[in-house]
Design an enzyme around this catalytic site. Structure first.
Site, PDB file in Angstrom:
ATOM      1  N   ASN A 152       0.805  -1.235   0.000  1.00  0.00           N
ATOM      2  CA  ASN A 152       0.000   0.000   0.000  1.00  0.00           C
ATOM      3  C   ASN A 152       0.833   1.277   0.000  1.00  0.00           C
ATOM      4  O   ASN A 152       0.444   2.278  -0.612  1.00  0.00           O
ATOM      5  CB  ASN A 152      -0.996  -0.016   1.157  1.00  0.00           C
ATOM      6  CG  ASN A 152      -0.336  -0.019   2.496  1.00  0.00           C
ATOM      7  OD1 ASN A 152       0.693  -0.680   2.691  1.00  0.00           O
ATOM      8  ND2 ASN A 152      -0.882   0.704   3.441  1.00  0.00           N
ATOM      9  N   GLU A 250       3.668  -5.441  12.199  1.00  0.00           N
ATOM     10  CA  GLU A 250       2.735  -4.316  12.004  1.00  0.00           C
ATOM     11  C   GLU A 250       1.634  -4.841  11.097  1.00  0.00           C
ATOM     12  O   GLU A 250       1.901  -5.175   9.942  1.00  0.00           O
ATOM     13  CB  GLU A 250       3.447  -3.137  11.333  1.00  0.00           C
ATOM     14  CG  GLU A 250       4.590  -2.549  12.140  1.00  0.00           C
ATOM     15  CD  GLU A 250       4.142  -1.929  13.446  1.00  0.00           C
ATOM     16  OE1 GLU A 250       2.937  -1.641  13.592  1.00  0.00           O
ATOM     17  OE2 GLU A 250       4.990  -1.760  14.324  1.00  0.00           O
ATOM     18  N   CYS A 285      -3.105   1.735   6.256  1.00  0.00           N
ATOM     19  CA  CYS A 285      -3.467   0.978   7.459  1.00  0.00           C
ATOM     20  C   CYS A 285      -4.037   1.907   8.537  1.00  0.00           C
ATOM     21  O   CYS A 285      -4.716   1.454   9.449  1.00  0.00           O
ATOM     22  CB  CYS A 285      -2.249   0.241   7.986  1.00  0.00           C
ATOM     23  SG  CYS A 285      -0.848   1.347   8.228  1.00  0.00           S
ATOM     24  N   GLU A 464       7.658   0.296  15.886  1.00  0.00           N
ATOM     25  CA  GLU A 464       8.700   0.822  15.005  1.00  0.00           C
ATOM     26  C   GLU A 464       8.891   2.296  15.341  1.00  0.00           C
ATOM     27  O   GLU A 464       8.250   2.846  16.215  1.00  0.00           O
ATOM     28  CB  GLU A 464       8.271   0.658  13.546  1.00  0.00           C
ATOM     29  CG  GLU A 464       8.057  -0.778  13.137  1.00  0.00           C
ATOM     30  CD  GLU A 464       7.819  -0.949  11.641  1.00  0.00           C
ATOM     31  OE1 GLU A 464       6.861  -0.353  11.133  1.00  0.00           O
ATOM     32  OE2 GLU A 464       8.593  -1.658  11.000  1.00  0.00           O
TER      33      GLU A 464
HETATM   34  P1  NAD Z   1       0.163  -9.467   3.080  1.00  0.00           P
HETATM   35  O1  NAD Z   1       0.219  -9.985   4.469  1.00  0.00           O
HETATM   36  O2  NAD Z   1      -0.589 -10.241   2.071  1.00  0.00           O
HETATM   37  O3  NAD Z   1       1.622  -9.305   2.487  1.00  0.00           O
HETATM   38  C1  NAD Z   1       2.610  -8.508   3.127  1.00  0.00           C
HETATM   39  C2  NAD Z   1       3.984  -9.045   2.764  1.00  0.00           C
HETATM   40  O4  NAD Z   1       4.143 -10.324   3.351  1.00  0.00           O
HETATM   41  C3  NAD Z   1       4.188  -9.223   1.252  1.00  0.00           C
HETATM   42  O5  NAD Z   1       5.513  -8.886   0.925  1.00  0.00           O
HETATM   43  C4  NAD Z   1       3.940 -10.697   1.087  1.00  0.00           C
HETATM   44  O6  NAD Z   1       4.549 -11.266  -0.058  1.00  0.00           O
HETATM   45  C5  NAD Z   1       4.546 -11.247   2.361  1.00  0.00           C
HETATM   46  N1  NAD Z   1       4.080 -12.588   2.732  1.00  0.00           N
HETATM   47  C6  NAD Z   1       2.907 -13.178   2.408  1.00  0.00           C
HETATM   48  N2  NAD Z   1       2.874 -14.445   2.905  1.00  0.00           N
HETATM   49  C7  NAD Z   1       4.033 -14.639   3.570  1.00  0.00           C
HETATM   50  C8  NAD Z   1       4.580 -15.712   4.310  1.00  0.00           C
HETATM   51  N3  NAD Z   1       3.934 -16.860   4.447  1.00  0.00           N
HETATM   52  N4  NAD Z   1       5.791 -15.556   4.890  1.00  0.00           N
HETATM   53  C9  NAD Z   1       6.460 -14.393   4.766  1.00  0.00           C
HETATM   54  N5  NAD Z   1       6.006 -13.341   4.054  1.00  0.00           N
HETATM   55  C10 NAD Z   1       4.802 -13.456   3.467  1.00  0.00           C
HETATM   56  O7  NAD Z   1      -0.372  -7.977   3.188  1.00  0.00           O
HETATM   57  P2  NAD Z   1      -0.696  -6.983   1.984  1.00  0.00           P
HETATM   58  O8  NAD Z   1      -2.006  -7.403   1.390  1.00  0.00           O
HETATM   59  O9  NAD Z   1       0.496  -6.830   1.133  1.00  0.00           O
HETATM   60  O10 NAD Z   1      -0.879  -5.595   2.749  1.00  0.00           O
HETATM   61  C11 NAD Z   1      -2.091  -5.126   3.259  1.00  0.00           C
HETATM   62  C12 NAD Z   1      -2.157  -5.345   4.745  1.00  0.00           C
HETATM   63  O11 NAD Z   1      -1.063  -4.701   5.372  1.00  0.00           O
HETATM   64  C13 NAD Z   1      -3.403  -4.757   5.381  1.00  0.00           C
HETATM   65  O12 NAD Z   1      -3.918  -5.669   6.318  1.00  0.00           O
HETATM   66  C14 NAD Z   1      -2.875  -3.521   6.104  1.00  0.00           C
HETATM   67  O13 NAD Z   1      -3.618  -3.096   7.211  1.00  0.00           O
HETATM   68  C15 NAD Z   1      -1.524  -3.967   6.504  1.00  0.00           C
HETATM   69  N6  NAD Z   1      -0.645  -2.831   6.772  1.00  0.00           N
HETATM   70  C16 NAD Z   1      -0.308  -2.559   8.069  1.00  0.00           C
HETATM   71  C17 NAD Z   1       0.495  -1.469   8.367  1.00  0.00           C
HETATM   72  C18 NAD Z   1       0.905  -1.155   9.779  1.00  0.00           C
HETATM   73  O14 NAD Z   1       1.787  -0.334   9.963  1.00  0.00           O
HETATM   74  N7  NAD Z   1       0.307  -1.768  10.788  1.00  0.00           N
HETATM   75  C19 NAD Z   1       0.958  -0.663   7.324  1.00  0.00           C
HETATM   76  C20 NAD Z   1       0.580  -0.960   6.022  1.00  0.00           C
HETATM   77  C21 NAD Z   1      -0.216  -2.053   5.752  1.00  0.00           C
END
Ligand code: NAD
Length: 483
Positions: A152, A250, A285, A464
């Site tokens: 995002n 996060e 997020c 963080e």
């Molecule tokens: P996601 O969990 O699908 O993917 C995030 C990352 O994790 C990607 O690089 C993905 O390839 C990797 N990943 C996926 N499966 C994995 C595994 N089994 N092992 C290790 N890595 C793996 O999330 P997304 O759809 O890319 O992002 C959206 C989500 O992120 C939303 O839920 C949003 O709220 C959250 N988000 C949180 C914050 C925060 O600061 N809390 C900030 C931005 C986004």
């Protein structure tokens, strides 16, 4: 023209994935493939971790001044190419170009500069004992660390992790989202130009199961910093637990924005409240997707709010007039549309939006959703409990402070809350009662990089930002000397 192929960065070299497999990267604005990203696997992770291990002792022994200098140089290189980075980020993610130019890329530069500066002024503690001894704490780098980021805010969140990791003296294997891999790849190229020694910073592109999983499970990776969904965070927590690995998670959110009857609802504040729901198509997020409004002002507030939301323009991300661009992928578009359908089924009234937006010309096949406002759903309805992560806000009336706090705290998430009031005592009282890692009062997304950043409950583990990040990426060791 065939789509550009991105490379991994391993041991200071740009490389194709060992298995020579590739993933299509789509431009959300048009629905067309415009790049290909390595579909790497465990063999690429093994090579990157081996390179990072070789580089670790010398990097840890490099002076903080030197590490700081290299990070500043990298920040300079990114800053000199803001336009190129912004165009790439917008093309890759569907966000308005103006947003990438004003928020994402400048913030990535600030992340690099902030930690470059922080590391030279960082100090550890000492504890003197009256009986004639002194303790001092060494803060030593961990070795090889893994950084995993989402789609995002691609470069913004990628640099938010790698900057403190590198500044603190660790070597890094980083995995950006396979959905938005482009700006990280360009940053990787610039790290070579900036002069980071080979192996200090490595990027392995690919999918979660193929690349993320072997990275987090690798025995030589001492810590994992992850931002993404709660579901993936849970998997990472489980997979790393038996190795007692340090993890910072996060994750998702279902954030409330609370408007009290005594709020100053100036045009500027209303604009911020609208932005807090719809900035970046609601794909931040920290966006407030539950808008709690005190009943005594509800009807009047709703009209003023809806007037503004209806005025938001969904359009080509390249156009300066577009407030919202495209959602990041067809899969995510389908998910958001499914959530809107579910809100209808639950009995929600769609006050505006509620449909896809069909653009024409080059954007005819892009993934656009109209800003959507829903009302009439109970706080425990699925729509008010699950993260949608799109341009969808649900209005919820409340009667008094206690009810507002109960509704706000009444989800499994705890990332960020915002509240709007002119009553100073209430601001402090409610701020302290909200079970969230971040509370904004009469503002939203006002970020000071020195402050702790992260969530409670299913939104996060650890923090963080500022010294929290430097603490995470170092191991404290107490040394006690008797004299
Ligand atoms: P996601 O969990 O699908 O993917 C995030 C990352 O994790 C990607 O690089 C993905 O390839 C990797 N990943 C996926 N499966 C994995 C595994 N089994 N092992 C290790 N890595 C793996 O999330 P997304 O759809 O890319 O992002 C959206 C989500 O992120 C939303 O839920 C949003 O709220 C959250 N988000 C949180 C914050 C925060 O600061 N809390 C900030 C931005 C986004």
């Amino acid at each position: 023209m065939s789509p550009k192929r991105l490379a991994n960065l391993i041991d200071g070299r740009l490389e194709a994935p060992r298995a020579n497999r590739w993933l299509d990267v789509f431009e959300p604005a048009t629905g067309a493939v415009f790049a290909q990203c390595p579909d790497s696997d465990a063999s690429d992770i093994d090579a990157a971790v081996a390179a990072a291990r070789r580089a670790a002792p010398a990097w840890a022994a490099t002076s903080a001044d030197n590490r700081s200098h290299l990070l500043h140089r990298l920040a300079d290189l990114v800053e000199a190419r803001v336009e190129e980075f912004a165009a790439l980020e917008s093309r890759d993610s569907g966000k308005p170009l103006a947003l990438a130019r004003s928020l994402d890329i400048p913030r990535a530069v600030s992340n690099l500069r902030y930690f470059a500066a922080a590391i030279v002024s960082w100090s550890s503690q000492s504890h003197a004992m009256e009986l004639g001894a002194i303790n001092y704490t060494l803060r030593q780098p961990l070795g090889v660390v893994g950084c995993i980021s989402p789609w995002n805010l691609p470069l913004y969140l990628f640099t938010w992790k790698i900057a403190p990791a590198l500044a603190a003296g660790n070597t890094v294997v980083a995995k950006p989202s396979e959905i938005t891999p482009c700006t990280a790849a360009l940053l990787g190229e610039l790290t070579i130009e900036a002069g980071l020694p080979p192996g200090v910073f490595n990027i392995v592109q690919g999918r979660g199961p193929g690349v993320g999983q072997p990275l987090i499970e690798h025995r030589q990776v001492k810590a994992v910093s992850f931002t993404g969904s709660t579901r993936t965070g849970e998997m990472i927590a489980t997979a790393t637990a038996t190795q007692f690995k340090k993890v910072s998670l996060e994750m998702g959110g279902k954030n409330p924005a609370i408007v009290f009857a005594d709020a100053e609802l100036s045009d500027a504040n209303l604009d911020t409240i609208v932005r807090s729901g719809f900035a970046n198509q609601g794909e931040i997020c920290l966006c407030g997707s539950r808008l709690l409004v005190q009943r005594s002002i509800y009807a009047n507030f709703r009209e003023r709010y809806l007037e503004r939301v209806r005025a938001l323009r969904v359009g080509d991300p390249n156009e300066a007039t577009s407030d919202l661009g495209a959602l990041v992928s067809k899969e995510h578009f389908d998910k958001v549309m499914g959530c809107i359908a579910q809100a209808r089924e639950e009995g929600g009234d769609i006050l505006c939006g509620g449909h896809a937006v069909q653009l024409d010309g080059r954007c005819a096949n892009g993934w656009y959703v109209a800003p959507t406002v829903i009302e009439g759903l109970a706080p425990d309805a699925v729509t008010n409990q699950q993260e949608i992560f799109g341009p969808v806000v649900s209005l919820i009336p409340f009667d008094d402070e206690a009810e507002a706090i109960a509704i706000a705290n009444g989800t499994g998430y705890g990332l960020a809350a915002s509240l709007w009031t002119t009553d100073l005592s209430r601001a402090h009282r409610v701020g302290a009662e909200l079970d969230f890692g971040i509370v904004w009062i009469n503002c939203w997304l006002l970020r000071d990089l020195r402050t702790p950043f992260g969530g409670t409950k299913q939104s996060g583990l650890g923090r963080e930002g500022g010294e929290e990040a430097l603490r995470f990426f170092t191991e404290p060791k107490n040394i006690c000397i008797r004299y």
